[in-house]
Design an enzyme around this catalytic site. Structure first.
Site, mmCIF file in Angstrom:
data_model
loop_
_atom_site.group_PDB
_atom_site.id
_atom_site.type_symbol
_atom_site.label_atom_id
_atom_site.label_comp_id
_atom_site.label_asym_id
_atom_site.label_seq_id
_atom_site.Cartn_x
_atom_site.Cartn_y
_atom_site.Cartn_z
ATOM 1 N N ASP A 130 0.851 -1.193 0.000
ATOM 2 C CA ASP A 130 0.000 0.000 0.000
ATOM 3 C C ASP A 130 0.887 1.243 0.000
ATOM 4 O OD1 ASP A 130 -2.263 -1.568 0.213
ATOM 5 O OD2 ASP A 130 -2.694 -1.046 2.295
ATOM 6 N N ARG A 180 -0.681 -0.950 -8.686
ATOM 7 C CA ARG A 180 -2.098 -0.679 -8.402
ATOM 8 C C ARG A 180 -2.245 0.839 -8.399
ATOM 9 N NH1 ARG A 180 -3.236 -0.960 -2.455
ATOM 10 N NH2 ARG A 180 -3.008 -3.190 -2.654
HETATM 11 C C1 LIG Z 1 -8.222 -1.830 -3.987
HETATM 12 C C2 LIG Z 1 -7.903 -0.474 -3.444
HETATM 13 C C3 LIG Z 1 -6.705 -0.264 -2.801
HETATM 14 C C4 LIG Z 1 -6.393 1.006 -2.319
HETATM 15 N N1 LIG Z 1 -5.141 1.231 -1.804
HETATM 16 C C5 LIG Z 1 -4.783 2.493 -1.476
HETATM 17 C C6 LIG Z 1 -3.453 2.799 -1.101
HETATM 18 O O1 LIG Z 1 -2.577 1.940 -1.059
HETATM 19 N N2 LIG Z 1 -3.165 4.090 -0.769
HETATM 20 C C7 LIG Z 1 -4.115 5.098 -0.826
HETATM 21 O O2 LIG Z 1 -3.785 6.253 -0.556
HETATM 22 N N3 LIG Z 1 -5.385 4.815 -1.174
HETATM 23 C C8 LIG Z 1 -5.745 3.557 -1.505
HETATM 24 N N4 LIG Z 1 -7.029 3.300 -1.894
HETATM 25 C C9 LIG Z 1 -8.084 4.351 -1.732
HETATM 26 C C10 LIG Z 1 -8.127 5.284 -2.923
HETATM 27 O O3 LIG Z 1 -6.979 6.086 -2.925
HETATM 28 C C11 LIG Z 1 -9.380 6.191 -2.880
HETATM 29 O O4 LIG Z 1 -9.354 6.955 -1.718
HETATM 30 C C12 LIG Z 1 -10.696 5.421 -2.923
HETATM 31 O O5 LIG Z 1 -10.631 4.350 -3.800
HETATM 32 C C13 LIG Z 1 -11.840 6.357 -3.399
HETATM 33 O O6 LIG Z 1 -11.558 6.841 -4.684
HETATM 34 P P1 LIG Z 1 -12.320 6.342 -6.015
HETATM 35 O O7 LIG Z 1 -11.292 6.186 -7.080
HETATM 36 O O8 LIG Z 1 -13.146 5.155 -5.744
HETATM 37 O O9 LIG Z 1 -13.169 7.593 -6.478
HETATM 38 P P2 LIG Z 1 -14.247 8.481 -5.740
HETATM 39 O O10 LIG Z 1 -14.519 9.602 -6.683
HETATM 40 O O11 LIG Z 1 -13.836 8.787 -4.356
HETATM 41 O O12 LIG Z 1 -15.507 7.528 -5.663
HETATM 42 C C14 LIG Z 1 -16.256 7.138 -6.806
HETATM 43 C C15 LIG Z 1 -17.556 6.520 -6.311
HETATM 44 O O13 LIG Z 1 -17.266 5.327 -5.581
HETATM 45 C C16 LIG Z 1 -18.066 5.224 -4.419
HETATM 46 N N5 LIG Z 1 -17.201 5.312 -3.236
HETATM 47 C C17 LIG Z 1 -15.900 5.667 -3.193
HETATM 48 N N6 LIG Z 1 -15.405 5.582 -1.950
HETATM 49 C C18 LIG Z 1 -16.437 5.175 -1.180
HETATM 50 C C19 LIG Z 1 -16.566 4.888 0.205
HETATM 51 N N7 LIG Z 1 -15.561 5.028 1.041
HETATM 52 N N8 LIG Z 1 -17.777 4.464 0.638
HETATM 53 C C20 LIG Z 1 -18.824 4.324 -0.184
HETATM 54 N N9 LIG Z 1 -18.752 4.586 -1.517
HETATM 55 C C21 LIG Z 1 -17.581 5.000 -2.002
HETATM 56 C C22 LIG Z 1 -19.059 6.354 -4.500
HETATM 57 O O14 LIG Z 1 -20.188 5.891 -5.201
HETATM 58 C C23 LIG Z 1 -18.307 7.401 -5.306
HETATM 59 O O15 LIG Z 1 -19.162 8.291 -5.957
HETATM 60 C C24 LIG Z 1 -7.349 2.062 -2.415
HETATM 61 C C25 LIG Z 1 -8.554 1.841 -3.064
HETATM 62 C C26 LIG Z 1 -8.829 0.613 -3.597
HETATM 63 C C27 LIG Z 1 -10.126 0.445 -4.328
#
Ligand SMILES: Cc1cc2nc3c(=O)[nH]c(=O)nc-3n(C[C@H](O)[C@H](O)[C@H](O)COP(=O)(O)OP(=O)(O)OC[C@H]3O[C@@H](n4cnc5c(N)ncnc54)[C@H](O)[C@@H]3O)c2cc1C
Length: 302
Positions: A130, A180
């Site tokens: 991560d 990732r």
């Molecule tokens: C597999 C995976 C691994 C990750 N690893 C890391 C990492 O190592 N370091 C790091 O900084 N971040 C990590 N993240 C988190 C990432 O950085 C984002 O903060 C998170 O994925 C939300 O961004 P999004 O791209 O989904 O877009 P967004 O624009 O935030 O979300 C798009 C849509 O997804 C849904 N959604 C998003 N988040 C949520 C939530 N929490 N609850 C409910 N619905 C939600 C909503 O419908 C939203 O409109 C990871 C995420 C994933 C999926």
């Protein structure tokens, strides 16, 4: 971009005590965390496998204060990998370097990471690293470079919101890294991180060389526009579907996970388990105001 104010408040001790001691919190935790034990994590992974999806097991924890705690976290990962190998579950693990003691000693944290990577090789699976707050970015990339010399399987998470990430992708390219790509979940200063729109542009821009030139990309997002972008690009460049997969968080957009799986794309769900759920839960709250509402309503209902 996560809500900065909420992340700042969540870091305060008083708020942490209030939230972790409120019994209704458990209901909200359950939505995002598989449970407190490895058995809970493995059960969630098995259920995902039954539905045609892979899992990424994350033993919750970060910023440990002692070497013993770091050893304990590494031990939990070794146990997870032994369970994955024994049961042939389609799962890899994802570690945070601060959970392996990065704040105490870089060399010791990398040694623990190396041990976990060796166990993943035995279990015929991968280790993902991560990406945490920006003060750890250089050391995390360096740790990845070190283990990448010995192991082909490690995956490195990179954050599109950091302005530096384009340069990091270019510098890592000769390694043909498994990346990732995520937007980024930490409270970063504006001079080093983009806001929401530019983060999306950066995500699009970064995704293309990763999909085109690397053997494996985890498209870590629930943003349907980003998902469609990846699909369109892969289609246009005739990139086989086994070179990338969509990765989403446990409890988030199950409908989209299911839809992509039904369309024949690889889907892997990040499954957190363990007792140290507080910072993880707060990052999920900060990503989406509706989650915070759900949480406050649960507390108000008592
Ligand atoms: C597999 C995976 C691994 C990750 N690893 C890391 C990492 O190592 N370091 C790091 O900084 N971040 C990590 N993240 C988190 C990432 O950085 C984002 O903060 C998170 O994925 C939300 O961004 P999004 O791209 O989904 O877009 P967004 O624009 O935030 O979300 C798009 C849509 O997804 C849904 N959604 C998003 N988040 C949520 C939530 N929490 N609850 C409910 N619905 C939600 C909503 O419908 C939203 O409109 C990871 C995420 C994933 C999926």
């Amino acid at each position: 971009m996560p809500n900065r104010l909420l992340l700042r408040l969540a870091a305060q001790d008083g708020i942490r005590r209030l939230v972790t001691s409120a019994p209704p919190t458990r209901r909200v935790v359950k939505r995002f965390v598989a449970g407190e034990t490895l058995a809970d994590g493995m059960a969630a992974a098995a259920s995902l496998n039954e539905h045609g999806m892979g899992a990424i097991l994350d033993y919750l924890g970060e910023n440990v204060a002692t070497g013993e705690q770091a050893d304990q976290a590494a031990g939990a990962y070794l146990a997870s990998l032994a369970a994955i190998g024994r049961s042939r579950t389609d799962a890899h693990v994802s570690v945070k370097l601060t959970q392996l003691g990065l704040d105490l000693s870089f060399d010791a944290a990398v040694a623990r990471l190396g041990e976990i990577c060796a166990a993943a090789t035995t279990a015929r699976t991968r280790v993902a690293i991560d990406m945490e707050g920006h003060e750890y970015t250089d050391r995390t990339i360096e740790a990845y470079r070190i283990v990448r010399k010995e192991f082909a399987h490690p995956v490195l998470a990179l954050q599109a919101y950091l302005k530096r990430t384009g340069a990091d992708v270019a510098a890592l390219a000769p390694l043909r890294p498994a990346i990732r790509l995520v937007k980024g979940a930490y409270n970063e200063p504006k001079d080093i991180a983009y806001g929401p729109w530019k983060t999306r542009d950066a995500f699009r821009r970064l995704l293309q060389p990763l999909l085109a030139q690397t053997p494996y990309t985890g498209v870590g997002t629930h943003d349907e526009l980003m998902v469609q972008e990846a699909i369109r690009f892969a289609h246009r460049k005739e990139i086989p579907t086994d070179r990338f997969e969509f990765q989403m968080l446990y409890g988030v957009r199950r409908d989209l996970q299911e839809k992509l799986r039904a369309e024949g794309y690889g889907v892997r769900v990040y499954v957190p388990f363990g007792e140290a759920w507080y910072p993880y839960l707060m990052r999920r709250m900060a990503e989406r105001p509706a989650n915070l509402r759900l949480f406050l309503e649960a507390i108000a209902r008592g």
